[in-house]
Motif scaffolding. Structure first.
Motif, mmCIF file in Angstrom:
data_model
loop_
_atom_site.group_PDB
_atom_site.id
_atom_site.type_symbol
_atom_site.label_atom_id
_atom_site.label_comp_id
_atom_site.label_asym_id
_atom_site.label_seq_id
_atom_site.Cartn_x
_atom_site.Cartn_y
_atom_site.Cartn_z
ATOM 1 N N THR A 3 -8.706 -9.913 -3.712
ATOM 2 C CA THR A 3 -9.549 -11.047 -3.373
ATOM 3 C C THR A 3 -9.832 -11.102 -1.885
ATOM 4 O OG1 THR A 3 -7.591 -12.458 -3.146
ATOM 5 C CG2 THR A 3 -8.681 -12.452 -5.278
ATOM 6 N N GLY A 4 -9.417 -10.113 -1.119
ATOM 7 C CA GLY A 4 -9.677 -10.119 0.301
ATOM 8 C C GLY A 4 -10.280 -8.819 0.768
ATOM 9 N N LYS A 5 -10.343 -8.558 2.158
ATOM 10 C CA LYS A 5 -10.966 -7.337 2.735
ATOM 11 C C LYS A 5 -10.187 -6.145 2.239
ATOM 12 C CE LYS A 5 -12.527 -5.055 6.894
ATOM 13 N NZ LYS A 5 -12.594 -5.097 8.300
ATOM 14 N N TRP A 6 -9.562 -6.136 1.446
ATOM 15 C CA TRP A 6 -8.703 -5.564 0.405
ATOM 16 C C TRP A 6 -7.844 -4.278 0.762
ATOM 17 C CZ3 TRP A 6 -9.944 -9.658 -3.078
ATOM 18 C CH2 TRP A 6 -11.155 -9.655 -3.617
ATOM 19 N N THR A 181 -5.383 -5.017 -1.481
ATOM 20 C CA THR A 181 -5.822 -4.104 -0.430
ATOM 21 C C THR A 181 -5.413 -4.572 0.958
ATOM 22 O OG1 THR A 181 -7.669 -3.375 -1.781
ATOM 23 C CG2 THR A 181 -7.810 -2.924 0.567
ATOM 24 N N PRO A 182 -5.680 -5.827 1.353
ATOM 25 C CA PRO A 182 -5.290 -6.225 2.712
ATOM 26 C C PRO A 182 -3.783 -6.165 2.895
ATOM 27 C CG PRO A 182 -5.958 -8.146 1.436
ATOM 28 C CD PRO A 182 -6.336 -6.941 0.637
ATOM 29 N N ASN A 183 -3.037 -6.398 1.834
ATOM 30 C CA ASN A 183 -1.580 -6.372 1.917
ATOM 31 C C ASN A 183 -1.080 -4.953 2.161
ATOM 32 O OD1 ASN A 183 -2.711 -8.399 -0.083
ATOM 33 N ND2 ASN A 183 -0.761 -9.350 0.419
ATOM 34 N N ASN A 184 -1.655 -3.995 1.430
ATOM 35 C CA ASN A 184 -1.266 -2.602 1.636
ATOM 36 C C ASN A 184 -1.737 -2.076 2.984
ATOM 37 O OD1 ASN A 184 -0.026 -1.088 -0.927
ATOM 38 N ND2 ASN A 184 -1.386 -2.695 -1.668
ATOM 39 N N LEU A 185 -2.957 -2.474 3.377
ATOM 40 C CA LEU A 185 -3.452 -2.037 4.678
ATOM 41 C C LEU A 185 -2.599 -2.593 5.819
ATOM 42 C CD1 LEU A 185 -7.325 -2.335 4.198
ATOM 43 C CD2 LEU A 185 -5.965 -0.245 4.304
#
Length: 494
Positions: A3-6, A181-185
């Motif tokens: 749900t974000g820049k992922w 995605t933003p969490n992994n990035l």
């Protein structure tokens, strides 16, 4: 979703051999803190280990692969398609057997277990249930798999804090299934600097195919770029004389991956993208974007978005005068989350299309598959609701993770963190939860994506006051190995 820049027991080399022959340094760090925190969950099993391995439920260990430690240079580990992992680039005190003991393999993940996306925390519970099943049937050569989970509320900063604390404990072998995605990035640079296997990222962002820049990170699910290429392939068959397409896109890396993939997929065809209308990730609605898309009078509407915006898009089509063929992101597939709100409005979302690549745990046609039977039995044993499909998604992640551990246990050098990473990039077994006919494999720097196929399905409704179901709406499309690595995504137009 974003749900974000992922995720058959095999023999493992003796612990002494594992310690002396593992790829990389054998020096150990000292624990600096504990990762045992309120809200954590750990996979455990009180049942005695068995010597049996149920049919298609637990992956077999790879045999005679020739993969693993280099005989002349123990810091090099070799995998599929000639790929080599060089652990000489790891920190000087990196420990190849961290988190691996004669009795246990310790894993860690960070997921939202509270907050608005707390439902995705069930992934960890589902994975734990599968690991318990594996443990009950002998584990990995007698070693039990344990998964420690910490809540991040789907906030990247919290994910980084959780991962930092877990890294400091020096007690985990790998960190699978981080969500978003933003969490992994937020953590993948650090994970790669620390040579921590960051496996099966819970997001379809194509970045996880960056083998060169981030060799210690992999994904699992169908990437968004390939998903859009599957849409394009299906549309070519549905509209042999050509079609105009409009898209409403989540303005982020997530949505833009769809844009790039679709443009790549329609190149040279008579399918044309006549308008792409991005929306802000925090927009209250997509009213303006829908009005603009409808003005194109396109034959097809792509909902390259997620969350409430999928429900809004389906509602707008059903209420309006423009009735294109609607193809929607697979992230919006769960019926209760995205279609149930339509029923409250007197709508249905009927005839919406999306790509599926895993079997439906609630489909009676799958009831006799060994892995589905094992799932039902294990969930009942642990007093969990088997109908909650997020639990079963946890089984998918855990099956793959078990494959990596099984394969690594039979590699040259035995079960260690470098071999686990090589096993992830050399996966070659098909997950039994995949739709029959699809494949799941990775080949080093040749093929960095686990699943690259699917089947278009159509949402059908018989009673507008109750949820419907998805029905096949086309042949299986398998693009296995076609994308390659993230470099091809970066170099594509879009």
């Amino acid at each position: 979703m974003n749900t974000g820049k992922w995720i058959k027991a095999g023999a493992v080399l003796a612990i002494l051999a594992m310690l002396t022959a593992a790829c990389g340094s054998s020096s150990k760090k000292q624990n600096s803190s504990s990762a045992t925190t309120a809200g954590n969950s750990t996979a455990t099993s009180s049942a005695p280990a068995a010597n049996t391995t149920p049919g298609d439920v637990i992956p077999k260990a790879a045999t005679n692969t020739g993969f693993g430690q280099d005989a002349s240079n123990p810091k090099l580990c070799h995998g599929a398609a000639g790929w080599t992992l060089d652990t000489s680039k790891c920190p000087s005190d990196w420990n190849p057997t961290q988190g691996i003991s004669p009795t246990e393999i310790k894993l860690f993940t960070s997921l939202p277990k509270s907050g608005p996306l707390a439902g995705f925390g069930l992934l960890a519970d589902g994975a734990t249930a599968y690991f318990n099943y594996v443990n009950d049937h002998g584990g990995i050569g007698g070693k039990k798999i344990t998964l420690e989970t910490k809540d991040d509320q789907y906030t990247p900063a919290n994910t980084k804090t959780n991962v930092d604390e877990a890294l400091q404990t020096n007690k985990f072998a790998a960190m699978p299934v981080l969500l978003g995605t933003p969490n992994n990035l937020a953590v993948w640079d650090e994970m790669n600097q620390e040579c921590m296997p960051e496996l099966l990222a819970g997001t379809g962002a194509p970045q996880w195919g960056d083998v060169t820049g981030h060799p210690w990170t992999t994904g699992m699910q169908l990437d968004y770029f390939t998903e859009a290429r599957l849409w394009a392939t299906w549309l070519k068959g549905k509209f042999p004389n050509g079609a105009k397409v409009a898209s409403i896109t989540f303005n982020s890396d997530f949505g833009n991956s769809y844009v790039k993939g679709f443009k790549s997929g329609i190149k040279g065809s008579n399918i044309t993208l006549v308008g792409n209308f991005p929306h802000d990730p925090t927009a209250p609605n997509i009213d303006n974007q829908f009005t603009s898309a409808a003005a194109t009078k396109a034959d097809v509407l792509l909902l390259q978005t997620t969350g409430v915006y999928c429900t809004q898009g389906m509602a707008d089509v059903e209420k309006g005068s423009w009735h294109p063929t609607v193809v929607m992101s697979g992230t919006c597939g769960p019926l209760g989350q995205f279609f149930q709100p339509l029923i409250v409005q007197g709508l249905t979302g009927k005839d919406t299309y999306l790509i599926q690549n895993f079997k439906d745990v609630n489909d009676p046609a799958n009831a006799n598959d060994p892995i589905f039977k094992a799932y039902q039995e294990q969930m009942a044993k642990q007093s969990l609701d088997a109908k909650k499909t997020t639990y079963f998604t946890g089984w998918i992640f855990a099956w793959f993770m078990t494959e990596f551990l099984q394969d690594a246990s039979n590699y040259k050098g035995g079960l260690n963190r470098a071999n686990i990473m090589v096993a992830a990039r050399s996966a070659a077994q098909n997950n039994p939860i995949l739709i029959n006919g699809l494949t799941s494999k990775m080949e080093g720097a040749k093929d960095a994506y686990m699943t690259e196929g699917g089947q278009m399905v159509q949402y059908t409704v018989t009673d507008p006051k109750t949820l419907g179901s998805f029905k096949p709406a086309g042949d299986l499309i398998n693009l296995e190995g076609k994308l390659g690595t993230y470099d091809n995504v970066k170099n594509s137009e879009g």
